[in-house]
Write an enzyme that holds these catalytic residues in place. Structure first.
Site, PDB file in Angstrom:
ATOM      1  CD  GLU A 243      -3.133  -0.914   0.390  1.00  0.00           C
ATOM      2  OE1 GLU A 243      -3.104   0.302  -0.360  1.00  0.00           O
ATOM      3  OE2 GLU A 243      -4.180  -1.873   0.014  1.00  0.00           O
ATOM      4  CB  CYS A 277      -2.024   7.349   1.369  1.00  0.00           C
ATOM      5  SG  CYS A 277      -3.203   6.618   2.319  1.00  0.00           S
TER       6      CYS A 277
END
Ligand code: NDP
Length: 525
Positions: A243, A277
């Site tokens: 990720e 993010c």
């Protein structure tokens, strides 16, 4: 926030409050030998856990959820003190999503772990029944970043545990106390201490964990580190989920609600001081609304309260560390040097402390600027105009990253049509970031934003290996395809293939006649 200190031979990490610089605690770093021994302990305990019923595992998650609910303010305050985000935001974006993820596991683990029948259509195999079984990997290694230091490892840990794995977590060196807090909550919930471990240390501790006898790695962090993790894992074919970073575009179409979109842009770019993010890292606005949009954003940014997030009124806290601040500074200054218009911020707020950067609004940015290509990870909203939907899609897709994107429009079908053309793991219409809080929604990226998914059923799927179990219902019969090959067998098998797959009925029937005897072969070995 933490820095490393050496005391004699023992390396320790000192955790700091990024808002004040105050040292919160000093923790010993795990040595490589200790990390490997920890993984071994987890490995030894895991089969017992796999052998418990799903209900027993869910009971642990229920107690964890109850503990977290009851102690939410303490947990939020700790997140605020070590990671800098406002405590109120920690409640909404960390504690709430973990409670919801626990609920998802509690509600879905039984169904997810049930055997799945696999019906099949091959007539030759009709005496066989197959089903899928989902088995835990064993020991899952988790390497987590500092920006969501509680929710990211907690969501992954809950999914790993409920599916029967043990977990070894390496939190970021900047947020070890929050990793330890997750451990404390799990132990209070009655989890066997051998099943969940936190190894404290810097990057090399993560590298040691990756090299240790874990069975899968779930890594969350930058694309640069993720690439190194992927390379190392590939050498021994260790399965990984990566990720990684994002450069999420926000597209404001000419039929969007300007008031809502401008509030969304400001929150999406500034929450957690932009260190998310899924932050809005690039904003493209239709030229017809460009200047009014900028003016609304400017006015809203001017009202933001920046400071130590422990105060309930504060909206934007400090950045995590000096290195991150410098990255932001360099990108903002570079954009200005290349013609971007600074409408707000653009400087450190030294009067608040050494880690504060003013919420910044830049107009007239272009995709050629570093600010529009590299991950910024700071409280910066860069805005550029576009003239057509075509151009907006092209600008949005002009990135190495593909984590998420948002489209703002009053016309749902127009938005959905555009969403189909955006290369990203998630596209939201008229909102951003918040799908991270939907436990059922899978999270993960296209392109350099990573491999695999966390959250939801796809996230649970990453925690298990799928095994196909085949049961033969005619165990007393030798199979017609076994040895004893002959010209007659070849003839019969050819006929059988025609019977199964020929499109013309006459060929099919002839094939059926030729294949008679195949299933009553007397010459098989
Ligand atoms: P880093 O890549 O610097 O670090 C991530 C983790 O990896 C940390 O625990 C770090 O330890 C560890 N690490 C560092 N070097 C190694 C190594 N060689 N081998 C194994 N592990 C190592 O990222 P940040 O912590 O700075 O986090 C921010 C990044 O994470 C941003 O790019 C952000 O976009 C991304 N991110 C992605 C998310 C997603 O879901 N896609 C969610 C949240 C963040 P240490 O900190 O001790 O150095």
């Amino acid at each position: 926030m933490a820095t490393e200190a050496k005391i004699g031979a023992a390396a320790t990490i000192v955790s700091h409050n990024p808002a004040t610089g105050e040292a919160l605690a000093e923790l010993p770093c795990a040595t490589p030998e200790e990390i490997v021994a920890t993984v071994q302990r987890a490995r030894e305990a895991q089969p017992r856990w796999q052998g418990t019923s799903v209900s027993q595992r869910i009971d642990v998650l229920r107690r964890f959820q109850e503990q977290l609910r009851a102690q939410r303010d303490d947990v939020a305050r700790l997140i605020c003190r070590e990671a800098g985000k406002p405590a109120a935001e920690a409640l909404a974006t960390e504690v709430l999503v973990v409670l919801d993820a626990a609920e998802f596991c509690i509600r879905n683990a039984h169904r997810f772990l049930r055997n799945i029948p696999v019906p099949h259509g091959n007539i030759a195999m009709k005496a066989k029944r197959g089903h899928l079984v989902r088995e835990p990997y064993g020991v899952i290694g988790i390497i987590a970043p500092w920006n969501y230091p509680f929710s990211i490892p907690a969501i992954e840990t809950l999914g790993a545990l409920v599916t029967g794995n043990a977990v070894v977590l390496k939190p970021s060196e900047f947020t070890p106390l929050i990793g330890k807090e997750l451990e404390r909550l799990l132990l209070v919930a009655g989890l066997d201490p051998a099943l969940f471990h936190v190894v404290v240390g810097e990057g090399p501790a993560g590298a040691t964990l990756l090299d240790s006898p874990i069975d899968k790695m779930i890594f969350t962090g930058s694309a640069a580190t993720g690439r190194r993790v992927g390379e190392t894992a590939a050498r021994r074919l260790l399965p990984v989920v990566l990720e990684l970073g994002g450069k999420d575009p926000m597209i404001v179409l000419d039929d969007a609600n300007l008031e809502v979109a401008s509030s969304g842009a400001v929150w999406g770019a500034m929450m957690n001081a932009g260190q998310t993010c899924l932050s809005v890292e690039r904003c493209y606005v239709h030229r017809s609304m460009y200047e009014p949009f900028l003016e609304k954003c400017r006015a809203k940014i001017a009202k933001l309260r920046v400071g130590n997030g422990i105060g309930s009124e504060v909206e934007v806290g400090p950045m995590i560390h000096e290195r991150q601040l410098r990255t932001v500074e360099v990108q903002v200054n570079d954009a200005i040097a290349h013609g971007a218009r600074l409408l707000a911020g653009g400087k450190r707020l030294t009067e608040l402390g050494s880690s504060f950067y003013a919420p910044t609004l830049l107009a007239d940015v272009t995709n050629g600027m570093r600010l529009m290509q590299e991950e910024t990870f700071g409280p910066v909203l860069p805005v550029a105009p576009f003239d057509s939907d075509e151009e907006a899609v092209r600008l949005a897709n002009d990135s190495d990253f593909g984590l998420a994107a948002s489209i703002w429009t009053g016309n749902r079908s127009r938005g959905e049509a555009m969403a189909a053309r955006i290369k990203a793991g998630t596209v939201m219409l008229n909102d951003m970031i918040s799908c991270f809080g939907i436990a059922e929604a899978p999270h993960g990226g296209f392109k350099q934003s990573g491999i695999g998914r966390t959250h939801g059923e796809l996230g649970l799927q990453e925690m298990v290996q799928t095994k196909y179990i085949d049961i033969d219902l005619a165990p007393s019969i030798r199979k017609p395809w076994w040895f004893g090959y002959s010209r007659q067998y070849q003839e019969q098998m050819g006929g059988f293939l025609d019977f199964l797959f020929a499109r013309k009925l006459s060929v099919k029937l002839r094939g059926a006649l030729r294949s008679i005897g195949l299933f009553r072969r007397s010459n098989s070995v």
